[in-house]
Design a protein around this motif. Sequence first.
Motif, PDB file in Angstrom:
ATOM      1  N   UNK A 130      32.443  16.920  49.254  1.00 52.04           N
ATOM      2  CA  UNK A 130      32.266  18.537  48.881  1.00 52.04           C
ATOM      3  C   UNK A 130      33.586  18.839  48.045  1.00 52.04           C
ATOM      4  N   UNK A 131      32.953  19.642  47.052  1.00 51.99           N
ATOM      5  CA  UNK A 131      33.962  20.304  46.093  1.00 51.99           C
ATOM      6  C   UNK A 131      33.094  21.666  45.592  1.00 51.99           C
ATOM      7  N   UNK A 132      33.822  22.368  44.884  1.00 53.12           N
ATOM      8  CA  UNK A 132      33.335  23.721  44.177  1.00 53.12           C
ATOM      9  C   UNK A 132      33.554  23.529  42.592  1.00 53.12           C
ATOM     10  N   UNK A 133      32.319  23.910  41.813  1.00 51.77           N
ATOM     11  CA  UNK A 133      32.618  23.655  40.547  1.00 51.77           C
ATOM     12  C   UNK A 133      32.809  25.221  39.959  1.00 51.77           C
ATOM     13  N   UNK A 134      33.623  25.329  39.014  1.00 49.77           N
ATOM     14  CA  UNK A 134      34.037  26.738  38.306  1.00 49.77           C
ATOM     15  C   UNK A 134      32.879  27.036  37.571  1.00 49.77           C
ATOM     16  N   UNK A 135      32.854  28.369  36.827  1.00 52.63           N
ATOM     17  CA  UNK A 135      31.763  28.793  36.001  1.00 52.63           C
ATOM     18  C   UNK A 135      31.975  27.734  34.783  1.00 52.63           C
ATOM     19  N   UNK A 136      30.520  27.265  34.534  1.00 56.26           N
ATOM     20  CA  UNK A 136      30.401  26.351  33.612  1.00 56.26           C
ATOM     21  C   UNK A 136      29.177  26.590  32.842  1.00 56.26           C
ATOM     22  N   UNK A 137      28.769  25.854  31.792  1.00 56.46           N
ATOM     23  CA  UNK A 137      27.704  25.853  30.868  1.00 56.46           C
ATOM     24  C   UNK A 137      26.848  24.376  31.328  1.00 56.46           C
ATOM     25  N   UNK A 142      21.767  23.688  29.101  1.00 60.25           N
ATOM     26  CA  UNK A 142      22.479  24.966  28.650  1.00 60.25           C
ATOM     27  C   UNK A 142      22.710  26.242  29.304  1.00 60.25           C
ATOM     28  N   UNK A 143      22.189  25.981  30.597  1.00 60.91           N
ATOM     29  CA  UNK A 143      22.225  27.299  31.393  1.00 60.91           C
ATOM     30  C   UNK A 143      23.678  27.422  31.828  1.00 60.91           C
ATOM     31  N   UNK A 144      24.110  28.719  31.989  1.00 56.80           N
ATOM     32  CA  UNK A 144      25.342  29.092  32.491  1.00 56.80           C
ATOM     33  C   UNK A 144      25.130  29.330  34.057  1.00 56.80           C
ATOM     34  N   UNK A 145      26.370  28.821  34.622  1.00 56.71           N
ATOM     35  CA  UNK A 145      26.319  28.483  35.972  1.00 56.71           C
ATOM     36  C   UNK A 145      27.568  29.286  36.483  1.00 56.71           C
ATOM     37  N   UNK A 146      27.158  30.148  37.555  1.00 55.46           N
ATOM     38  CA  UNK A 146      28.521  30.809  38.474  1.00 55.46           C
ATOM     39  C   UNK A 146      29.085  29.583  39.222  1.00 55.46           C
ATOM     40  N   UNK A 147      30.373  29.921  39.609  1.00 58.31           N
ATOM     41  CA  UNK A 147      30.709  28.709  40.811  1.00 58.31           C
ATOM     42  C   UNK A 147      30.025  28.912  41.827  1.00 58.31           C
ATOM     43  N   UNK A 148      30.046  27.544  42.105  1.00 58.63           N
ATOM     44  CA  UNK A 148      29.114  27.183  43.348  1.00 58.63           C
ATOM     45  C   UNK A 148      29.590  25.671  44.009  1.00 58.63           C
TER      46      UNK A 148
END
Length: 520
Positions: A130-137, A142-148
């Motif tokens: 389990x981990x959490x990714x920071x905001x990234x593309x 090419x979609x911009x992801x919010x932290x999740x």
Amino acid sequence: MSTPPRTTRRPAPPGRGPGPRRRRWGMRTATTLSVLVLGAGGIGHAVVTSLDTGIGRVDPFKDMKNRPNAGRGLNLLLVGTDGRDKITEEERQKYRLGGAPCHCTDTVMLVHLSEDGRRASVVSLPRDSYTELPEHTDATTGKRHAPHPVKLNAAYAEGGPRLTVSTVERMTGVKISHYLEVDFTAFMKTVDALGGVDICTPRPLKDAYTGLDLTPGTHRMNGGEALQYVRSRHIDSAADLGRMQRQQRFLAALIHRATSSGVLLNPVRFKEVTATMLDSVRADAGFGARQLLDLNEAMRGFSPASSEFTSVPLAGDGTGVTVKGLGSTVKWDPEKSRRLFRAVRDDKPLTGPEKAPEKGRETASETASEKASDHPAKSGGSGGSGGSGASGGKGEPGRLVDVNPREIRVQVYNGTATDGLGKQVDDALHATGFNTTRAPLTSDGPDAHRTVVMYDPRWDRSAKSLAAALPGSELRAVKQQGATLKVVAGTDYKAVAPVRAEETPKGEFGATTGDQAVCA
């Protein structure tokens, strides 16, 4: 762009005078489930440079900020992807490699090469961590992801090597020096180029998904068969954790094969084997011919005993937790994992003096009240003394089992009218090494004609190991029974057969050296 640190040359050991340079070999490290052979002293710079041209290049360090401080030694992030573009249709069918790839990391390993070149420490990072990714593309869409929140292997699918490296650095606090990536094709070709690898197993291994079907004993595996071995995760309830252990055993066996076959001492064969593997490998731009030569010099005299293997300590009993939207994940033990990665940063060995075994998923204890209340039995033990009934004690070799007897908690019940049988069985199992309660009880059911081993399905490996010590006994799964196994001794009981486990991991981090993992 930050430049990964380069390995420094180690001075010649004291007492070694000037003279012709001796041939040297070095097993350098593993890419996911294979080993990157990095050179021999008798191979010239031109040969290594020619190998360098076959490596695919990626840039996992571009624009990375707030990275951990560099520790001592060299840290390589080795990932295995499920890429299968170059696999033939015959191989797809024979080794069950069909289906669409997920374009994610099938395996993630952190390999630390010590500053003095005498040790390689391999730490497996569960892909379902389990981990959490920071905001990234997203690198694909090419979609911009919010932290999740995600599982660790999703970092590659969403952000490729760069997001994978940054995620691992954030989770471990270890600065990655170099990045190496291998796919199914590279793995299979490398094993075949070495002439196969010997794998031994004390028990049958069968996985209907991968087609793995091994009988107890030693097997010489080709590339496709070895891929089945390291990919199998449906053999028992250990799932991915068991698969990581098999991957580590395979790495040790591959090191043993490469170092004992003479391939590394033959410049021509070395080039053939390495060129075959590098054809499907990708690495960062800072890892090239010069690094191959530096690593060769730094790690002279390396052997399987110089490698050590472990996995990240998991929280709780290691069985994982279900997270909404992610499914089953595993979480790292915060304190133990912190100590593990501090040892990596400080360049300390992960193996050490043997300590009292820690309780893991197979050794979770129960309270006395739980033991007394979760089985319909009378209080009190079977009277009488009686003999042990063991056909051998701890000193005898015995049959090889999957789980060490001392890690298996056992409550014995007398299921017959024979006075003292419960104590006799308890004494015999205890003498063979099992962690019995030393307080046998009397079953409240009718007389049992056959000895029964009752177990929670989560502890099926322990149950099979216990049943091996009770020839002819019946295995009976009981959901939610808990960690303690229960033996109801029947009238068919004759004696306890001696059993033993393979070499157990040593030290605080449960690490084992490569020479302990290979076939004898």
